[in-house]
Design an enzyme around this catalytic site. Structure first.
Site, short mmCIF file in Angstrom:
data_model
loop_
_atom_site.label_atom_id
_atom_site.label_comp_id
_atom_site.label_asym_id
_atom_site.label_seq_id
_atom_site.Cartn_x
_atom_site.Cartn_y
_atom_site.Cartn_z
CG PHE A 92 -1.82 0.77 1.72
CD1 PHE A 92 -2.77 1.49 0.58
CD2 PHE A 92 -1.56 1.63 2.88
CE1 PHE A 92 -3.37 2.31 1.16
CE2 PHE A 92 -1.96 3.29 3.30
CZ PHE A 92 -2.79 3.50 2.45
CB SER A 168 3.30 -3.96 3.63
OG SER A 168 1.53 -2.72 4.41
CG LEU A 169 -2.04 -5.53 0.31
CD1 LEU A 169 -2.78 -5.83 0.88
CD2 LEU A 169 -2.99 -3.70 -0.45
CG ASP A 192 5.38 -5.27 9.76
OD1 ASP A 192 5.36 -6.50 10.64
OD2 ASP A 192 5.09 -4.21 10.43
CG HIS A 269 4.16 -1.76 8.29
ND1 HIS A 269 4.66 -3.34 7.88
CD2 HIS A 269 3.61 -1.03 7.14
CE1 HIS A 269 3.23 -3.18 7.09
NE2 HIS A 269 3.36 -2.47 7.13
#
Ligand SMILES: *[C@@H]1O[C@H](CO)[C@@H](O)[C@H](O)[C@H]1NC(C)=O
Ligand SMILES: *[C@@H]1O[C@H](CO)[C@@H](O)[C@H](O)[C@H]1NC(C)=O
Ligand SMILES: *[C@@H]1O[C@H](CO)[C@@H](O)[C@H](O)[C@H]1NC(C)=O
Length: 462
Positions: A92, A168-169, A192, A269
């Site tokens: 993202f 992430s995503l 993460d 993050h």
């Protein structure tokens, strides 16, 4: 996966393969760049998933080449089908800013391994509202699957030669690519992996160990942007996986998921990414200790890597994270402490203090000193039980610790005064059978009179 799902996926794959027109390959010698987009453009054009790929290799580490399946095999392309392929997938991006770390990660990968590094640029689909972006991620995954499928079918790149690295995503995008290939992709690394909207999701929808032959993940912000559950074969939880050293705390972090003040709170993050890049550098080992929970780890309940036959998993590119067991256990949480800056490695020092039964107000300050480095590590403990065990992040190895000092810092009203220490021991994790801990027995520490002991030891003799 149900066979109906599979059938649907593969028909989608076919439709995409036949209809997709990908961008022109750059042949004018100019470097390709990650796309960036602005809110106005986004609204005006109603852009669909515009995915472009950039290729970086040791022949062009600083100047990306636009990449698609048609460019493979052309004399101008740097893609080498006999080398492994790393695929970087970002997540993202509020504001549609291009992720600046991508080239750093690509460079670190190329320094560590002679590979094709393919960067997936889906910034158009990854921008603005998080919940809308989550709707897009499977479509991006399907497009990547088309590319991988072509590289496999037309150019003979084995599925096991692919290593998807998702941030992430991007980790769940990688996971869905893995689902499409029924877990035959070589490796997926989640940095993460995103938590919001994924924690309760079915394994079909999120990264999980069935997505590749080996799945590893690093967790650094599982209380906000990251996922708190294990999603791979080996899941590294750094400093417990939530709050990272050197990152400012914010109680309002979740608000920033909705509003694009993203940069402010993503320190935790993004730490997974920075630690991973640092591990690729190979300056020092970031080794994890398997344990059921962070609390148990800190309490010294887990001291070795028995589940991995003694070979502790390490962050980085080593095959199966450096573990040797087969089959590899799934969803094994491993814990490690880090320092606040690169290269992030810390030594895990276990301090065990055994005392006579104590008053509740008793408190002992322990100081470990390394003269050669001029470092002092100090912490206080309240011996709630008669045996107190605590794992600490220490900047240097056990063998470099020169002295230990204990000070009675209990409350002034504490009448008994003296603390009788039956034994104090320091050792380094993972414990090895041939290494005895450093212990001192029978110490009385009076108020105002610190006790100290110098260790005489040499590194590398055991
Ligand atoms: C960004 O993507 C758009 C549409 O795919 C393309 O027209 C444009 O050239 C790209 N810009 C860069 C810098 O690659
Ligand atoms: C492709 O990679 C293989 C294996 O690393 C190497 O032997 C070969 O020379 C490379 N080909 C080109 C054109 O660089
Ligand atoms: C990697 O190591 C080099 C020196 O060996 C250093 O200059 C560089 O900053 C390091 N990169 C990271 C990300 O730690």
């Amino acid at each position: 996966m149900l066979w109906e799902d599979k059938a649907i996926l593969f028909s989608i794959l076919l439709v995409y393969s036949s209809s997709q027109v990908l961008g022109e390959v750059q042949e004018d010698g100019q470097c390709a760049e990650l796309n960036s987009t602005r809110w106005q453009e986004y609204r005006q054009q109603r852009v669909r998933e515009e995915v472009q790929y950039l290729l970086l290799t040791r022949n062009n580490p600083d100047c990306a080449q636009k990449f698609d399946q048609d460019s493979v095999g052309k004399p101008t392309s740097y893609f080498n089908t006999s080398r492994p392929t790393k695929v970087i997938i970002h997540g993202f991006s509020a504001l549609g800013r291009k992720p600046s770390w991508v080239t750093d990660l690509a460079r670190a990968l190329l320094e560590a391994q002679d590979a094709n590094v393919v960067v997936v640029d889906w910034i158009y689909g990854a921008s603005f509202a998080y919940n809308l972006v989550v709707e897009n991620y499977k479509e991006v995954a399907l497009q990547i699957s088309v590319l991988v499928n072509q590289l496999q079918q037309k150019h003979g790149c084995g599925l096991e030669s692919f290593h998807l690295i998702g941030v992430s995503l991007g980790a769940h995008v990688a996971g869905f690519v893995g689902t499409v290939f029924e877990g035959k992709i070589g490796r997926i690394t989640g940095l993460d992996p995103a938590g919001p909207m994924f924690k309760g999701a079915d394994t079909y929808d999120r990264l999980d160990p069935t997505d590749a032959l080996f799945v590893d993940a690093i967790h650094t912000d599982s209380d906000h942007f990251g996922i708190s559950i294990p999603v791979g074969h080996v899941d590294f939880f750094l400093n417990g996986g939530m709050d990272q050293t050197g990152c400012a705390r914010s109680r309002f972090a979740s608000i920033f998921l909705l509003f694009p003040v993203y940069g402010y709170v993503i320190c935790d993050h993004m730490r997974a990414l920075h630690v991973y890049m640092s591990a690729l550098n190979g300056t020092c080992q970031l080794m994890g200790i398997p344990c059921a929970s962070y609390e148990d780890f800190l309490k010294g309940s887990c001291v070795d890597c028995g589940v991995f036959k003694g070979r502790c998993p390490a962050v980085g590119l080593q095959e199966k994270s450096g573990t040797a067991t087969s089959p590899i256990p799934e969803q094994q949480k491993v814990f490690l402490l880090t320092t606040s800056s690169a290269p992030f490695c810390a030594h895990h020092i276990l301090v065990t203090l055994e005392v006579s039964p104590l008053d509740k107000s008793a408190e002992v300050e322990v100081t470990l000193t390394t003269w050669s480095q001029g470092t002092e590590h100090r912490f206080r403990l309240k011996p709630e039980a008669t045996v107190y065990r605590r794992v600490l992040a220490h900047p240097v190895a056990l063998c470099l610790i020169d002295s230990i000092r204990l000070k009675n810092t209990g409350a002034r009203l504490y009448r008994q005064g003296d603390v009788h220490v039956k034994s104090v021991c320091v050792s380094e994790l993972p414990l090895h059978r041939h290494e005895a801990p450093l212990c001192v027995n029978d110490i009385d520490i009076r108020r105002g009179v610190p006790w100290s002991h110098d260790f005489v030891q040499v590194c590398g003799t055991s």
